[in-house]
Design a protein around this motif. Sequence first.
Motif, PDB file in Angstrom:
ATOM      1  N   ALA A   1       9.000   3.966   4.261  1.00 15.84           N
ATOM      2  CA  ALA A   1       7.869   3.810   5.182  1.00 15.84           C
ATOM      3  C   ALA A   1       6.714   4.706   4.730  1.00 15.84           C
ATOM      4  O   ALA A   1       6.818   5.434   3.753  1.00 15.84           O
ATOM      5  N   ASN A   2       5.627   4.605   5.450  1.00 17.95           N
ATOM      6  CA  ASN A   2       4.462   5.473   5.245  1.00 17.95           C
ATOM      7  C   ASN A   2       3.822   5.304   3.868  1.00 17.95           C
ATOM      8  O   ASN A   2       3.366   6.271   3.269  1.00 17.95           O
TER       9      ASN A   2
ATOM     10  N   GLN B   1       1.765  -0.210   1.141  1.00 20.67           N
ATOM     11  CA  GLN B   1       2.466  -1.491   1.145  1.00 20.67           C
ATOM     12  C   GLN B   1       3.246  -1.679   2.448  1.00 20.67           C
ATOM     13  O   GLN B   1       3.239  -2.763   3.028  1.00 20.67           O
ATOM     14  N   PHE B   2       3.925  -0.625   2.895  1.00 19.89           N
ATOM     15  CA  PHE B   2       4.675  -0.707   4.147  1.00 19.89           C
ATOM     16  C   PHE B   2       3.743  -1.044   5.301  1.00 19.89           C
ATOM     17  O   PHE B   2       4.026  -1.927   6.103  1.00 19.89           O
ATOM     18  N   LYS B   3       2.619  -0.354   5.366  1.00 19.41           N
ATOM     19  CA  LYS B   3       1.673  -0.591   6.453  1.00 19.41           C
ATOM     20  C   LYS B   3       1.132  -2.015   6.418  1.00 19.41           C
ATOM     21  O   LYS B   3       0.986  -2.660   7.454  1.00 19.41           O
ATOM     22  N   ALA B   4       0.837  -2.524   5.215  1.00 16.10           N
ATOM     23  CA  ALA B   4       0.315  -3.887   5.086  1.00 16.10           C
ATOM     24  C   ALA B   4       1.355  -4.920   5.500  1.00 16.10           C
ATOM     25  O   ALA B   4       1.050  -5.866   6.236  1.00 16.10           O
ATOM     26  N   VAL B   5       2.586  -4.751   5.052  1.00 14.92           N
ATOM     27  CA  VAL B   5       3.652  -5.694   5.403  1.00 14.92           C
ATOM     28  C   VAL B   5       3.976  -5.603   6.887  1.00 14.92           C
ATOM     29  O   VAL B   5       4.141  -6.627   7.557  1.00 14.92           O
ATOM     30  N   LEU B   6       4.034  -4.395   7.403  1.00 14.55           N
ATOM     31  CA  LEU B   6       4.296  -4.207   8.839  1.00 14.55           C
ATOM     32  C   LEU B   6       3.247  -4.917   9.686  1.00 14.55           C
ATOM     33  O   LEU B   6       3.575  -5.652  10.619  1.00 14.55           O
ATOM     34  N   LYS B   7       2.001  -4.737   9.335  1.00 14.48           N
ATOM     35  CA  LYS B   7       0.903  -5.321  10.098  1.00 14.48           C
ATOM     36  C   LYS B   7       0.912  -6.849  10.043  1.00 14.48           C
ATOM     37  O   LYS B   7       0.704  -7.519  11.047  1.00 14.48           O
TER      38      LYS B   7
END
Length: 180
Positions: free
Chosen positions: A166-167, A170-176
């Motif tokens: 996380a953090n 890429q994680f933020k983009a996929v999460l969103k």
Amino acid sequence: MRLNAQQSVLLIIDVQGRLSPAIDGGTAVIDHTAWLIGVARQLGVPVMATEQYPQGLGATEPKIADLLLPGELLEKSHFSAVAEGNLFSHVNGNRRQWVVCGTESHVCVQQTVLDLLAAGRQVAVVEEAVGSRKASDKALALKRMRQHGADIVSREMVAFEWLNKANTPQFKAVLKEFIR
């Protein structure tokens, strides 16, 4: 086996227009496959797709075809995508992990998975992104593929293993965009 985005390929088997309406849960298979393509694109995972005898089964479903890039779609006549002899040459690098989705679970998906395993590849089959005309055929195919060494996974298992941590941007983009 734990999936790694740098070692994976997403392989979409025969999600085609004339066959999809007959697939048990066919609309969901298409939606989950499109979701997997989106995540793969975010993370740089190569995508390959096949069409089984498109003259008879029709072209790839538009929702999937619109997400494919030139050179990512292979026409085939064998049930197994590996049997055509050119699948591996279309993927850059020597990727060992193949994440497989598509139709029909007990025919083209299963034969491709068994051949990938025989060729020494690690295979993960995405349960909600494969389908057959009959639910019982899908269940038997998943059981058989597991018995031969394939991992049966969910789409989120794939996404989070590809992400690894996380953090990150890429994680933020996929999460969103994909994790709801």
